[in-house]
Structures are given as structure tokens and as C-alpha cells.
Design a protein around this motif. Structure first.
Motif, PDB file in Angstrom:
ATOM      1  N   UNK A  98       0.832  -1.215   0.048  1.00  0.00           N
ATOM      2  CA  UNK A  98       0.090   0.000   0.123  1.00  0.00           C
ATOM      3  C   UNK A  98       0.826   1.203  -0.150  1.00  0.00           C
ATOM      4  N   UNK A  99       2.123   1.101   0.215  1.00  0.00           N
ATOM      5  CA  UNK A  99       2.987   2.173   0.191  1.00  0.00           C
ATOM      6  C   UNK A  99       3.241   2.877  -1.104  1.00  0.00           C
ATOM      7  N   UNK A 102       3.265   0.477  10.650  1.00  0.00           N
ATOM      8  CA  UNK A 102       3.652   1.868  11.187  1.00  0.00           C
ATOM      9  C   UNK A 102       2.908   2.843   9.745  1.00  0.00           C
ATOM     10  N   UNK A 103       1.780   3.104   9.883  1.00  0.00           N
ATOM     11  CA  UNK A 103       1.161   3.685   8.629  1.00  0.00           C
ATOM     12  C   UNK A 103       1.441   4.956   8.320  1.00  0.00           C
ATOM     13  N   UNK A 104       2.185   5.737   9.190  1.00  0.00           N
ATOM     14  CA  UNK A 104       2.504   7.353   8.729  1.00  0.00           C
ATOM     15  C   UNK A 104       4.164   7.249   8.771  1.00  0.00           C
ATOM     16  N   UNK A 117      13.361  11.471   9.951  1.00  0.00           N
ATOM     17  CA  UNK A 117      11.941  11.111   9.825  1.00  0.00           C
ATOM     18  C   UNK A 117      11.850  10.224   8.507  1.00  0.00           C
ATOM     19  N   UNK A 118      11.333   9.117   8.433  1.00  0.00           N
ATOM     20  CA  UNK A 118      10.612   8.350   7.386  1.00  0.00           C
ATOM     21  C   UNK A 118       9.312   8.365   7.298  1.00  0.00           C
ATOM     22  N   UNK A 119       8.628   9.142   6.432  1.00  0.00           N
ATOM     23  CA  UNK A 119       7.129   9.178   6.385  1.00  0.00           C
ATOM     24  C   UNK A 119       6.866   8.510   5.136  1.00  0.00           C
ATOM     25  N   UNK A 120       5.847   7.865   5.397  1.00  0.00           N
ATOM     26  CA  UNK A 120       5.065   7.016   4.250  1.00  0.00           C
ATOM     27  C   UNK A 120       3.840   7.197   3.892  1.00  0.00           C
ATOM     28  N   UNK A 121       3.255   6.756   2.820  1.00  0.00           N
ATOM     29  CA  UNK A 121       1.696   7.273   2.597  1.00  0.00           C
ATOM     30  C   UNK A 121       1.331   6.750   1.244  1.00  0.00           C
ATOM     31  N   UNK A 158       0.723  13.026  -1.883  1.00  0.00           N
ATOM     32  CA  UNK A 158       0.059  13.795  -1.179  1.00  0.00           C
ATOM     33  C   UNK A 158      -0.223  13.547   0.286  1.00  0.00           C
ATOM     34  N   UNK A 159      -0.577  12.256   0.448  1.00  0.00           N
ATOM     35  CA  UNK A 159      -0.851  11.612   1.810  1.00  0.00           C
ATOM     36  C   UNK A 159       0.493  11.703   2.870  1.00  0.00           C
ATOM     37  N   UNK A 160       1.501  11.190   1.898  1.00  0.00           N
ATOM     38  CA  UNK A 160       2.861  11.035   2.442  1.00  0.00           C
ATOM     39  C   UNK A 160       3.354  12.672   3.011  1.00  0.00           C
ATOM     40  N   UNK A 161       3.237  13.609   1.907  1.00  0.00           N
ATOM     41  CA  UNK A 161       3.509  14.941   2.337  1.00  0.00           C
ATOM     42  C   UNK A 161       2.795  15.367   3.562  1.00  0.00           C
TER      43      UNK A 161
END
Lengths: 195, 195, 195, 195
Positions: free
Chosen positions: B84-85, B152-154, B163-167, B171-174
Motif C-alpha cells: 500500500x506504500x 507503522x502507517x505514517x 523522519x521516514x514518512x510513508x503514505x 499527497x498523503x505522505x507529504x
């Protein structure tokens, strides 16, 4: 400048200050039919006329494409509550988030020249209070909190959430918002000393 | 906007926030053949299409000139781990560096409206945790830490690192990245009081 | 890009970060005849080729109009001291000013990923030291302090004064300067907890 | 550059630093007939020649449309008090607001290289004082406070209010203002340690 252009300029300015992170914040101005308000989830750093909705005072969309955010109902409640309100600017900032959590009964101010930027104040030599209302995901409950605290002529903080600045004009509302942020920054600095 | 253009816009935005000091940070988006990722050592404030590499899901370069950074392998591991990432944005910021050192078991959050910007949250009135994983120069060891903490959904913080952000989308990741930075700024302010 | 253009870009970048307040800071790059250095008292936010002087390694002006700043002699001393130095970037920042006053014997760092941006470091898992030398208005005395501490491959702080970053190339020196500022910002945050 | 253009550039610069929130701040430069000063309530981020008034040394408007702010009288008092003053720049900043409240008898400085940016100082190795005067809404009372403290060659802070920087030229006054802000930022950082 039309009221719509003045509102767009105020939104772009607030976004540039970093006060609308993660598509947060809502901004509106009273209009003859009700109020103009930002549609939900738009990036405030790139706001355009097409991102605004025209709503009636019950919060129903009259014109524009997109969904109003849930918080549009609180804007509507404010315009119904007080006919002198011409503008509502709602931002998410770090200082307002943490200070409203620390001081849930309101933030007392005394001796700041900047108090004069808040309508009705002509001296630094007085004690005034920035009101804080509890947060809620239920907009009618949040509106009840606001009505219970009224009048709050410059607006209020929502605990852990942000600032709702109000003003008779868009210019007065911007001035209130900027003055509140400045005063919160001062309180935040002083809070580091006062333990 | 193509996926590549949207990724470049996200990188330019992160760089403008000051979140990519000293050529730091890595940014990627899933592509049909694997993922697009920034080449090693590029100045993120002047990023261009030629600074992106196309890699397969094992991290091998399929197209583009330049070397992938060592951390590209962690991006690959994330895309393999969770279908889903759609995007991974990795920044180096002061707040994430120091708070991940102070709270190596994760950072608890409660009562912040901004929690709602993190996928799956619809209220401020809940306790959630920003996960922290130990740092390592060995990417397979770092990937093991990440797998151990999944889901770790965010995204997550790496201790003393960033930070490692995922989405699911860019747009969701930002939105996740910006919300995490805002929440960390709040925690950092409150940490000055809470000793 | 010529060496002169690259130096001008580095100066403009440092000025934009707010690291050259009140016409402060000095910037130089080695040249075949000696070094190129900023003339005294110029506004670094509007730097141009005409604001640079060409000096020999004794600090005498060979080309250009204007006076070298007193600190140009320290740049000269650095180029004489170590033939691998290709660039010297000197900034005035709040974090370097106050931390160099608090830690006059140097600032120890351990566990920061950003340590890897400093030449010769390939892991966060080591203890390194940002050197601090005492301030002096006498440039030959200041140069003596520097020689006594040499080698300092990324540069040093002058107590109550600022950062002198060095590097083999302009790019390496910029990376050192930015990494040192980031690390100092982290130390400054952590110093608020550690009383 | 004419004196008027140089003043406008100084105002735009101060506004860009965020030092004129909520239409705050006043800025002036001496002119043959008296002084040029910003009209009341103008947005300093969009300042233009038409926002300046020409006043005589009693503060009466000779040319220009708009009202001088109440604080214009303090500018007039400064130009009458000291014939060497060529420029007065008044800003509202967080650091000056809170430090002037904490240290109402003045802010002592020692060991900062930046002290050299203040006229008459050639070393860091001296103790100097940034003066603080009490705030008042009565400009003649505020002017009395200033006269009682004169000479103050770089200007002064007004408690809970902001900075009044002065200088023989616009350039010197800008340098004083920027140096004072930098020094206050240092003192503010150190105040977090020194409880």
C-alpha cells in the motif's frame, strides 16, 4: 480590492507564515448571502478563487465546487452569533496548540504594548485574557463552548487545536490574528523562565 | 501532474522548509517498474528530473545516471514490505533528531487536533505513538528494525537521524510528514516545561 | 561554474540563512595567486564579484577595490597552515555564539547521523569534538590559537564569535558549515533539558 | 540612492524579518526640513513613498497624506535631543519585548564579538549595557525617560514594547538594529540556562 480578493490575500499570507500545515486551517469572510469559506483539504499556499465556497448562514453551500470542511459550521455559528463579525481566520500554530493545552482557562496578558492591536485596548497597562475553549469533534458542541464564552471580540483559542481570530473587517481580523500570535510567542518565551 | 513531477514538487517543498541540510534526505515514489528515488548527494534545493533514478524493488538502478544513496535500499525494503506504500519521504530535522534520541521507545501523543492528519485518526481524543527505531549504518539491519515494528502507517523516526514518512500517495505522505513535524515541534516545546 | 561564481553562490546562500548579520562574516576560496576574499563591511545579501579581493598568502591585496577585513589575515594563516584547505567560510550565528561560550573546551558529539557529513566520519556511532578556540582581536594571536589546535578538518568555533568552516573544496566547506549549524541546533535543544 | 529610497529599503528589510507585526513599528530619517516618517497603520511589508510623511522637528506634518503615528513625536524628540542622529528605526520583536520586561534596568553584555557592530566598540572584551526605558502611552513622558538616559548611542529598548535603534546614518542605524536583535537572541538563549 474586492472582499474575495482581500480574503484570498489573507489566506496566502497566513499560509506563508507556516500557519496552515497539512492543509489545516479555515478562512472566511461575510458576504451578502452568508459567507465565503475555504473548501475542505485545499493547500492554502496555492489558494485560488475556485477554492472558495459561498455558504448561507446555516452553512449550506450556495455556490462553488467542493465540500466545506466540518469546521465551516463553526464559522456559520459565529456569523449567526454576532452580526458585527465580518471575518473569521482559523490557523494551526505550535504556540497556540501548546499554550492552550497548558492554560485551559485562558491566557492572561499584562504590560505588552501589542495588547493595543486588539480592538478596544488603548494601553499596555491593563490585564486582558485570551480565551481558551475546549476542543471537540462535534461542531455543535464546539459552538456551544463558544457561545458560553461570548463576547470574545478578538476570537479565541481551541485547546490543542489552534486560533480562531475574528474581526469586523478582514483587515481587523488579520491584525488580531497577527497580534495574538506575537503575544503567544512572548508568553511561550516567558513560560520557559517561570517554572 | 505526473508522478515524477509531483515527487519533484514534494522534494523542492521539503528542501525549502530546511529539512534537507548538507545534501541530506532521500525521497521516492512507487513506479510501475519499482520506484523513482533521488540520486546520492544532490542538492535538494535545486532538484531536477535528472537527479532521479528508476530502481527495481531490489534497489538496482534501471534508468538514470548517478549512484543511489545507501538508504535507497531502505526505500526498496519498504516498497517490498507493504504494497500500500506509494511514497517515502525521508528528512533530517532538528526536532526529529533530538526527540528520537530522548524517546527511543516512541513518542506518545494525546489531545492534539493535528493527530487527525495522520491516516486512520478522526479525533484528538486518543493516544497514539510515533514509532522510533534504532539507527544503523547497515541498511539490512535498519530494515530489520522497521519490519519488527510494522505496521507503522505514517512512518517512523530513526534515532538521532530523522523522519521516514510513508503514505499511499505522494499527497498523503507529504501530509504525514508535515503533521509529524508539527507534532514534534509541539512536543519539543512541551518538553521544555515538563522536567 | 568558475571558482569565483561558486564562492559568490556560497556567500549568497549563507546570507540568506541569516548567518551574516550586521555585515558580519568573511568568505574566501583559494586561488592560484593566493585567495579570493570578501572586502570589509559589504552587505552579504547583495554580494557581487566587485565585493571580492584577490590576496596573496600573506594577506596583501593583489586585485580589487576595498579593504580586506581584519579577519582576512586569519584566512591567509589558514591557507598557509594547511595546503589541503580550498575554502574558508566564516559566519556569525546565535547557536555558535552561545554554545562556544558555554563549552569553551569544545563540543562533544555522539550518536548523530549528521556527523557523517563531516569529512572522515562514516558512522553516527563515534564521539567527535567540534573544537572551540578563544576569541581575540589580535589576528596573530587568534592564528596562534588555531595552529595550537590543528588539525581541525571541518573548522572550529571562536568563543562568543562564530564558526570558521574549512574544506578541500567550496562544496565540502558548505557541507561542513551546514552540518555544524545543524549539529549545534541539536546540541542547543538538548542543552535546554540537561540542566 | 536617495535618503528616501534608502529609508524605504530599510523598512522593507525590517518588515521582511518579521519585525513589524500587526502594522507595528515606526521608521524615520532626518531631512533638511525635519524628518521623513512612516504614516500610521501602514502595512510595512508593502511600503511605498506615499506612506511617508515629511514632518518638522516639532512633529507637524509638512508634506504627505495620512496621520503620523503617536510615536512620531518620540522620533521628533530624538532628532531635537541629539543633532548627530540621522535615522530612527523602531521595531516590535519577541526577544526585545520579553527581555526588556525581564531586565527593566538594562541588559548587560560581555564577551560577544557582535558588540563591535555597536558604534564606539572595538573589542568583545568589555561590558556594555543595552538600556531599557519604561513604557508609557504618553509620548512626552516616554521622551522624558529617554532624555534621562541619554546618551544612548545605539538606541534603547522600551519595556514590553520593542527596540528604538538610532544611528548617524541609515546604514549605521540598520547595523545597530540588526546587532541588537542578534545580541538579544543570544541573551534569550542563555537565559534558558541561567535560572
Amino acid at each position: 480590492m474586492t472582499s474575495q480578493d482581500e480574503l484570498l490575500a489573507a489566506i496566502a499570507w497566513a499560509a506563508q507564515q507556516g500557519w496552515t500545515p497539512a492543509t489545516g486551517g479555515n478562512f472566511s469572510a461575510r458576504a451578502p448571502q452568508g459567507y465565503l469559506v475555504t473548501a475542505s483539504g485545499r493547500d492554502k499556499t496555492r489558494i485560488q478563487a475556485g477554492d472558495l465556497l459561498l455558504c448561507d448562514l446555516e452553512g449550506h453551500v450556495l455556490e462553488g465546487s467542493g465540500k466545506p470542511s466540518a469546521e465551516s459550521d463553526l464559522h456559520a455559528a459565529l456569523y449567526r452569533l454576532d452580526p458585527t463579525i465580518g471575518c473569521v481566520l482559523h490557523t494551526h500554530t505550535v504556540a497556540s496548540t501548546v499554550l492552550s493545552r497548558r492554560f485551559p482557562d485562558g491566557i492572561a496578558l499584562n504590560g505588552f504594548e501589542m495588547q493595543k492591536a486588539l480592538q478596544g485596548n488603548s494601553t499596555h497597562d491593563a490585564t486582558i485574557c485570551l480565551p481558551v475553549v475546549p476542543n471537540s469533534q462535534d461542531m455543535s458542541e464546539l459552538a456551544d463552548h463558544v457561545r458560553a464564552g461570548w463576547p470574545m471580540p478578538w476570537g479565541f483559542l481551541v485547546a490543542g487545536h489552534g486560533i480562531y481570530a475574528v474581526g469586523e473587517t478582514i483587515a481587523a481580523c488579520r491584525r488580531h490574528l497577527e497580534a495574538i500570535e506575537f503575544l503567544l510567542a512572548c508568553v511561550l518565551e516567558e513560560s520557559r523562565w517561570s517554572k
